[in-house]
Design an enzyme around this catalytic site. Structure first.
Site, PDB file in Angstrom:
ATOM      1  N   ALA A  46       1.475   4.875   3.105  1.00 48.38           N
ATOM      2  CA  ALA A  46       1.498   6.277   3.526  1.00 48.38           C
ATOM      3  C   ALA A  46       1.952   7.227   2.407  1.00 48.38           C
ATOM      4  O   ALA A  46       1.247   8.200   2.103  1.00 48.38           O
ATOM      5  CB  ALA A  46       2.368   6.428   4.774  1.00 48.38           C
ATOM      6  N   ASP A 233       3.863   4.850   8.974  1.00 47.43           N
ATOM      7  CA  ASP A 233       2.760   5.728   8.577  1.00 47.43           C
ATOM      8  C   ASP A 233       2.868   7.092   9.232  1.00 47.43           C
ATOM      9  O   ASP A 233       2.355   8.087   8.708  1.00 47.43           O
ATOM     10  CB  ASP A 233       1.418   5.082   8.891  1.00 47.43           C
ATOM     11  CG  ASP A 233       1.138   3.956   7.908  1.00 47.43           C
ATOM     12  OD1 ASP A 233       1.677   2.856   8.106  1.00 47.43           O
ATOM     13  OD2 ASP A 233       0.442   4.206   6.905  1.00 47.43           O
ATOM     14  N   ASN A 243       2.739   2.245  12.539  1.00 40.32           N
ATOM     15  CA  ASN A 243       2.829   1.495  11.288  1.00 40.32           C
ATOM     16  C   ASN A 243       1.773   0.393  11.341  1.00 40.32           C
ATOM     17  O   ASN A 243       1.089   0.194  12.351  1.00 40.32           O
ATOM     18  CB  ASN A 243       4.244   0.917  11.100  1.00 40.32           C
ATOM     19  CG  ASN A 243       4.454   0.367   9.695  1.00 40.32           C
ATOM     20  OD1 ASN A 243       4.127   1.028   8.711  1.00 40.32           O
ATOM     21  ND2 ASN A 243       4.990  -0.837   9.579  1.00 40.32           N
TER      22      ASN A 243
END
Lengths: 342, 342
Positions: A46, A233, A243
């Protein structure tokens, strides 16, 4: 090691699809190549894709010939849109593009805006590395000497501007002379744990054991794991975490076995505009990621496949969220809001 | 399709390591080859390896030249020991060898013992297929029209003398004209779900979706799955179940999401001599099963690896155990004992 860097007017990044076998640097001078590198996960993680998008904007801006700010801004829009349309789940990408667009709007003339965009991308990179180092120092307080830590996917230098998030916490603990051992889940389908986390840990001299994703519960249930740390994320306002797929499995299995479950992420991964994880878009990727491993088929041709790249871990499973502004615990709604006000 | 058969004095089996790409039959005329095929998982699945061991004994017996029963029995011992030393977790192997050894002891002369051993192995094969068909019919009562069922590893015809256990239940539901859809977890490290279960389901015309093991919780948490059904390699007296690694993850995730979790197994997989799953030996297999997929490396060379091939699911996660003697629910200790007395 830098996952991504601005070098002499180009973006240089490590092609992470070829690790750990080959260290191949890509030198990109077209923003469309940057968008493609994000989409194909040659750069991933990310924070790292946020930085790639920011540099992609700077690169796109450099290539624009415009007589006025208005013309420039109009020509910058497709750059932003192309970079935005790459991956939907990690919020860092959209936040970085917003920042870059604000800088473009605030600028006065084309030449200065181009300079300001590059400066902003560099600032974003520096901020992320500084945030990671800071959150890692906070997080290392949760790690005791002799801990065995389970982690998922890759959250190290490769996933960020530098140092890492969940892996940064583990590095910081090691730098504080704590003995740590890491259980690395391989993280199918794209095997970021097996390929990237093992490769990074070997470089840092941190001992580890690679396991298949099916083995996580076995080791959690046998008292072998002291805590689980993962990245994020996108974190919703209530603390729900999107995530890498498989994170939710780990969170449930950790709680079932009384093992603390931590999420380590810079505040740039927090999205207060979404009240819960239900609102986070989950990227669905291509079938061949599931049916093939390194190009080799593992299933009969043409089988039906699902491939959600992320899952949502409800906040009730999360013992703490480790950020550069401190360690946040329940109640997440109030405390996450405070972080942004403070 | 028969995973294993006795054909003209030899054992013929499908080499399951080469499925779904090639249908290769192995014709074995030496019991040491049978032991090797079990160890290398060319034949696998708890019921199937029991039958392979029984035929291995019959094969070993045929090759013995002995003037007396005593000499024969002495020469049969290394056959039994070699077959016994292949895989430690599935109890069907040891139970089959015990049965064969009892037949050898009960026999009178060498020629008749050889015949009796072959007859016993054939009987064991027939009994297993009959048990599977019966338990599948019982189990299908738990499946409603329109159900989506998650399963793990391979528990079909390939894993047994025929028809299957958990997959048998799904086949029986389909044969009762119930619409079913199966979520198949790929089952790393050896991918029996991706390679074998998908291949069988396609043959039976049962629709399915292949997912990576990391995705199980995601779909269980989204209300997409009506029940989970798995097989068993050994069931302790208290109902704890040893099964393919990853089963425990599924059981915990199913319970967390209110999804029934069923174990389907013939009573030959029940081991009343062990009071709980803690006493079941867990096979640890080679590192290269984790570091490689179909011979292709997926991690840096020489990394540290753990590879437990099974895990233990405590009975409190198990909604019911489906056997050929009926569907067994808590309290397992009493009801499992009753099955053997009845």
């Amino acid at each position: 090691m830098k996952a991504i860097e601005w070098v002499s007017g180009k973006i240089r990044l490590i092609d992470q699809t070829r690790l750990p076998w080959e260290m191949v640097f890509l030198e990109l001078d077209d923003y469309r190549e940057v968008a493609s590198a994000i989409k194909e996960m040659q750069i991933r993680g990310a924070p790292a894709i946020g930085i790639a998008a920011a540099y992609g904007m700077a690169l796109g801006a450099q290539g624009i010939e415009a007589a006025s700010k208005e013309e420039f801004t109009a020509k910058l829009r497709p750059v932003s849109e192309t970079l935005s349309a790459t991956r939907p789940t990690a919020v860092n990408l959209f936040k970085a593009l917003e920042r870059m667009n604000r800088v473009a709007e605030a600028g006065e003339d084309v030449a200065r805006i181009k300079e300001a965009l590059l400066a902003e991308a560099k600032k974003l990179e520096e901020e992320n590395e500084a945030a990671n180092r800071k959150l890692s120092t906070y997080g290392a307080e949760l790690i005791r000497d002799g801990f065995t830590i389970m982690t998922h996917c890759n959250t190290g230098a490769l996933a960020t501007a530098g140092y890492g998030t969940a892996l940064g916490v583990i590095r910081a603990a090691k730098e504080q002379s704590k003995a740590v051992h890491v259980f690395v889940s391989e993280t199918r389908p794209l095997l970021q744990g097996a390929r990237l986390t093992t490769w990074e840990l070997a470089q840092y001299g941190i001992p580890f054991t690679l396991i298949a994703d099916t083995m996580t519960g076995h080791f959690l249930s046998r008292g072998r794991i002291d805590c689980v740390i993962v990245g994020a994320d996108r974190i919703a306002a209530n603390g729900d975490v999107a995530n890498k797929i498989g994170t939710y499995n780990l969170a449930v299995l950790a709680r079932e076995n009384g093992v603390p479950f931590y999420v380590a992420a810079p505040t740039s991964s927090i999205d207060l505009s979404l009240s819960s994880g239900d609102e986070i878009p989950i990227e669905e990727r291509g079938a061949e990621e599931v049916t093939h491993v390194s190009g080799v088929p593992i299933a009969p041709v043409g089988v039906g496949v699902a491939n959600p790249a992320f899952d949502i871990t409800p906040h009730r499973y999360i013992s703490a969220i480790i950020t550069e502004k401190g360690i946040i615990r329940e109640p997440y709604v109030e405390r996450l809001r405070k972080v942004f006000q403070g």
